[in-house]
Write an enzyme that holds these catalytic residues in place. Structure first.
Site: not given
Lengths: 317, 288
Positions: A154, A217, A253
């Site tokens: 991430d 995300k 996400k």
């Protein structure tokens, strides 16, 4: 059939800073009122009985169980990994979560604890959460996490560069990180709470997808506001349009501030209505959360036993 | 001014310090003892009960963590506001129970006195129920009472004195509660909620639901986040047995319904307070 100005091939739009800016600013604007109204309408959908059961189990399978605190210890990560494999130890039919998300230095602990379980290990990297470090440092951060066994990375984008309009710099950084990831999946955190407008969210989503992100995300969870329904809607629409155009599916996400099972189900409704039911899989949609899992388990227990569950009966983490 | 429209009140629930409508949107007619229409009251659903338990749980750390002295002061303040609403309570009791105004005044006085009496116990019950225990070893060993947690209360038919007599002993020790008001005469309970909302009781310490006991109580009895249940107002013995069985699932403390409606005017004793206490015993090493 005549097309108006022929859309540029996506390969060309990243050729120069000017071309990229022209492309991103040429994307149709987001109707803020419309997006918020659409998200609010979808949030009123009533999901009950068997559909709720399905949604709860699906949401559990989509959770990236996360601990990103300065006070994290190997013991806490191991406990979290145990919970990830058997979220409800009293019920073997309860599915495991999708992944465990930790800081890079705790990846070896998580990898060891999750060996053979099929649960993926995700690591935040690139000077999370601010992203304020030289590129070399960020890439070293990513390589270290991948070498330690992280299967998902991430990363955070450089919001300063993005907001200043240096899109190509952001793009090239994502490309470099993607390369450093090797086989690991790359999730690109846009930190939508700092992007100010839905138009920026849409542009950042496209930018990340063009640069090769496997997931986009919403947030780090360290900035408020974090994930919201309209932001998720905008990102999902971008991901859907990107798939229509390129055939490649980029997942979404949502992370930060999602604590109630009811909220999670609202996101699932938006996913289903925006991208279709083939998007309802942990490969295409994830929740970054820690306390959400307990609420999902409580609601799940309610659907199984018929009585309201109490938080005392689930682990604190 | 004789053509002025009367203000018809539709009563709501009292959850977490606010007055929400029932999640179900339902209401039911409340009638006086002689059958006149009095008002509409909210008909609570299981989800209102769920929300009320969440509110009570949220209020518990603050309320149980407050000093006993502070809780006492807050409850005295409630008694003051109760007293200020005297005329309204009297009128409601005349309607609900068919009492004469004189009789109703006596009941309201008794209810205020009962509240004050319980308020006084807040910083005294420890001395009565706590103890220091002689043990064979180098320890200072003592026991202190602590609140049980979230208590569900099915209030008795007596709409004010009975209600006060079951709510005050629960909260004075630091518990928070969800009260199912008398099904037939819920209006004094809502007025009491208005009293609590305008005194210094933190939101969520007392939550008042109006509606059908048979509909709401089973959800409270089986709720895993409720620590105790007071079945005083459950008239139907079969239902009471079912509720006790459901309450056993997470070992709730249970106060069973009395055989007959108790005499609420009698000296209440300590039983209703001690029923919702846990005794914590501490072994503290002392020097040789």
């Amino acid at each position: 059939m005549t097309t108006t100005t022929s859309a540029p091939s996506l390969a060309d739009v990243t050729a120069s800073d000017a071309a990229l800016r022209r492309f991103l600013h040429g994307l149709p604007g987001v109707d803020q009122v419309g997006a918020e109204a659409r998200a609010a309408t979808l949030a009123t959908r009533s999901i009950k009985t068997t559909a709720k059961r399905f949604a709860l189990d699906l949401a559990i399978r989509m959770v990236d169980l996360t601990t990103l605190e300065g006070q994290d210890t190997p013991g806490k990560v191991r406990a979290l990994c145990a919970k990830a494999q058997r979220p409800d130890p009293t019920d073997p039919s309860c599915p495991p979560v999708a992944a465990v998300c930790v800081y890079g230095d705790l990846v070896p602990v998580a990898v060891e604890a999750l060996r053979g379980s099929g649960i993926r290990v995700a690591a935040v990297a690139t000077a999370f959460p601010s992203g304020r470090a030289p590129l070399e440092v960020k890439l070293a951060d990513v390589r270290a996490a991948v070498e330690a066994g992280a299967e998902e990375i991430d990363m955070v984008i450089d919001r300063g560069a993005f907001l200043a309009g240096r899109y190509l710099a952001v793009h090239d950084e994502i490309v470099a990180v993607k390369e450093a990831c090797g086989d690991a999946h790359l999730k690109v955190i846009l930190e939508t709470g700092e992007l100010a407008t839905y138009d920026n969210v849409k542009r950042a989503s496209w930018l990340a997808m063009l640069a090769g992100a496997d997931f986009v995300k919403t947030s780090t969870g360290k900035v408020s506001p974090a994930a919201t329904l309209p932001v998720a809607l905008v990102m999902l629409e971008a991901a859907r349009d990107f798939r229509d155009r390129t055939g490649r599916r980029v997942g979404v996400k949502v992370a930060g501030g999602i604590r109630a099972a009811k909220d999670a189900i609202r996101y699932l409704v938006i996913v289903n209505e925006t991208c279709g039911d083939d998007w309802l899989t942990p490969d295409a949609f994830r929740f970054g959360a820690s306390s959400l899992l307990n609420d999902l388990l409580m609601q799940r227990e309610k659907t199984v036993t018929g009585r309201y569950a109490g938080p005392d009966h689930f682990t604190l983490d | 001014m004789s053509d002025r429209l009367s203000v018809r009140k539709t009563y709501k629930l009292f959850v977490g310090g606010a007055f929400p409508r029932s999640e179900s949107g339902r209401s039911y007619e409340v009638r006086s003892a002689d059958g006149r229409f009095l008002a509409n009251a909210a008909l609570a659903s299981r989800k209102d009960a769920r929300d009320a338990v969440v509110a009570a749980r949220k209020a518990f750390p603050g309320w149980s963590g407050a000093t006993a002295y502070n809780r006492g002061q807050v409850l005295y303040r409630v008694a003051e506001v109760l007293e200020g609403r005297r005329a309204q309570f009297v009128a409601e009791l005349v309607d609900a129970e068919g009492l004469t105004p004189r009789e109703a005044e006596r009941v309201v006085d008794a209810a205020v006195d009962r509240w004050v009496w319980y308020a006084g116990w807040s910083d005294k019950l420890h001395q009565v129920r706590g103890s220091s225990n002689p043990v064979a070893g180098p320890y200072f060993d003592f026991s202190v009472p602590e609140p049980t947690g979230v208590v569900a209360v099915v209030a008795p038919a007596s709409p004010l004195l009975g209600l006060v007599s079951v709510v005050a002993p629960v909260i004075v020790t630091g518990n928070t509660c969800v009260v199912v008001a008398s099904e037939r005469a819920p209006l004094p309970a809502i007025t009491l909620a208005e009293v609590l909302a305008t005194s210094d009781v933190p939101g969520g310490v007392v939550n008042v639901l109006t509606g059908r006991v048979a509909e709401i109580a089973p959800w409270l009895a089986s709720h895993m986040d409720v620590n105790a249940i007071d079945l005083t107002g459950v008239g139907d013995p079969e239902l009471a047995t079912e509720l006790e069985a459901a309450a056993a699932e997470n070992l709730k403390r249970v106060v069973r319904p009395p055989e007959d409606e108790p005499d609420w005017a009698a000296d209440p004793g300590l039983d209703r307070m001690t029923a919702f206490l846990e005794i914590k015993t501490v072994w503290h090493p002392v020097g040789t």
